[in-house]
Design an enzyme around this catalytic site. Sequence first.
Site, PDB file in Angstrom:
ATOM      1  N   LYS A  60      -2.061   0.924  12.136  1.00 49.86           N
ATOM      2  CA  LYS A  60      -0.960   0.461  12.373  1.00 49.86           C
ATOM      3  C   LYS A  60      -0.576   0.392  13.853  1.00 49.86           C
ATOM      4  O   LYS A  60      -0.170  -0.545  14.415  1.00 49.86           O
ATOM      5  CB  LYS A  60       0.006   0.386  11.253  1.00 49.86           C
ATOM      6  CG  LYS A  60      -0.229   0.000   9.918  1.00 49.86           C
ATOM      7  CD  LYS A  60       0.426   0.708   8.859  1.00 49.86           C
ATOM      8  CE  LYS A  60      -0.206   0.204   7.426  1.00 49.86           C
ATOM      9  NZ  LYS A  60       0.455   0.822   6.359  1.00 49.86           N
TER      10      LYS A  60
ATOM     11  N   GLN B  55       5.188   4.686   4.194  1.00 49.96           N
ATOM     12  CA  GLN B  55       3.386   4.843   3.883  1.00 49.96           C
ATOM     13  C   GLN B  55       3.367   5.251   2.491  1.00 49.96           C
ATOM     14  O   GLN B  55       3.834   6.255   2.020  1.00 49.96           O
ATOM     15  CB  GLN B  55       2.998   5.508   5.011  1.00 49.96           C
ATOM     16  CG  GLN B  55       1.207   5.613   4.817  1.00 49.96           C
ATOM     17  CD  GLN B  55       0.570   4.143   5.290  1.00 49.96           C
ATOM     18  OE1 GLN B  55       1.308   3.495   5.862  1.00 49.96           O
ATOM     19  NE2 GLN B  55      -0.417   3.747   4.244  1.00 49.96           N
TER      20      GLN B  55
ATOM     21  N   ASP C 143       6.936  -4.737   4.389  1.00 52.48           N
ATOM     22  CA  ASP C 143       5.913  -4.651   3.487  1.00 52.48           C
ATOM     23  C   ASP C 143       6.560  -5.437   2.319  1.00 52.48           C
ATOM     24  O   ASP C 143       5.542  -5.643   1.120  1.00 52.48           O
ATOM     25  CB  ASP C 143       5.891  -3.281   2.912  1.00 52.48           C
ATOM     26  CG  ASP C 143       4.743  -2.582   3.474  1.00 52.48           C
ATOM     27  OD1 ASP C 143       3.737  -3.237   3.845  1.00 52.48           O
ATOM     28  OD2 ASP C 143       4.693  -1.132   3.128  1.00 52.48           O
TER      29      ASP C 143
END
Length: 280
Positions: free
Chosen positions: A49, A93, A116
């Site tokens: 990322k 994460q 997300d």
Amino acid sequence: MDKIIDGKKISLEIKDELKEEIKTFKTKPGLVVIQIGDDSASSVYVKSKQKSATEVGINFLHIKYESDVTEDEIIAKIKELNNDSSINGIIVQLPIPKGLNEKRIINSIAPIKDVDGLTYENIGKLISNTTSLISCTPLGVMELLSRYNVEISKKHVVIVGRSNLVGKPLINLFLNEDATVTICHSKTDDLKKYTETADILVVAVGKKGLITADMVNEGTVIIDVGINKIDNKLYGDVDFEEVYNKVSLITPVPGGVGPMTVAMLLKNTITSYKIMNTSK
Ligand code: NAP
């Protein structure tokens, strides 16, 4: 005709488009990834990322905590980032260590920065077909179908896998585009009965070889989300070699949905940046 849906190529095109768009911004967008603990797979994902974000011109911040950090400490940091106007995207994460309340932590992210698409507010907006930030892998699936001009309206879409991260958001994304949707899971009796009626089959399970040629119809479009690492090699959930001759289009693993997930994270960060900078 080539039947491969080339996610790697599309993801590079998207990154180029985003890079050009960012050049027109007055400031650089900012993305933060919060990592808790030392999961080695997570470290690999965070690095990827970081690399992609930096390449397109997004400021990337990696905040790392030991696994004994408290929930309140993480939430205090998220609240600080929520109030920081140089930050447009915040992700935690996953997975996070057991003992921490994942839902409470995720829902402390300001919905506008939830790149997300996992907060209750963004999930609710998706269900009610209102503009929202959408979970990156499902968004990547839709983007691939769109860029390959696959018709969705009136088609029968069969999704195998009902996770909050992949299967469930896809139900609404396809419904919002007027598909008829069937969703299957581990308790589905006679999976083949459903998969063989699909115009578009999306498989997100995590079981190599789950979908075999006898389970799909001629001309089906297959999106294989599954990632199965066996002897250091990656496989999807679909028996690619076997089904290839029957289908009209198919994503390979690797090089299909995988690269799209990161591209959509960057896209969501830019979406958030644009909303934050026009609503000032
Ligand atoms: P998950 O949370 O483990 O969900 C798996 C789903 O598959 C569950 O709904 C489960 O049913 C269902 N299932 C299990 N065995 C089945 C069977 N025999 N027949 C039909 N359904 C079955 O996994 P996930 O997070 O959605 O991920 C799924 C796969 O996609 C994994 O391989 C993961 O690595 C991959 N993935 C890839 C990306 C990417 O960027 N390409 C992103 C995310 C995930 P129940 O609900 O009944 O348990």
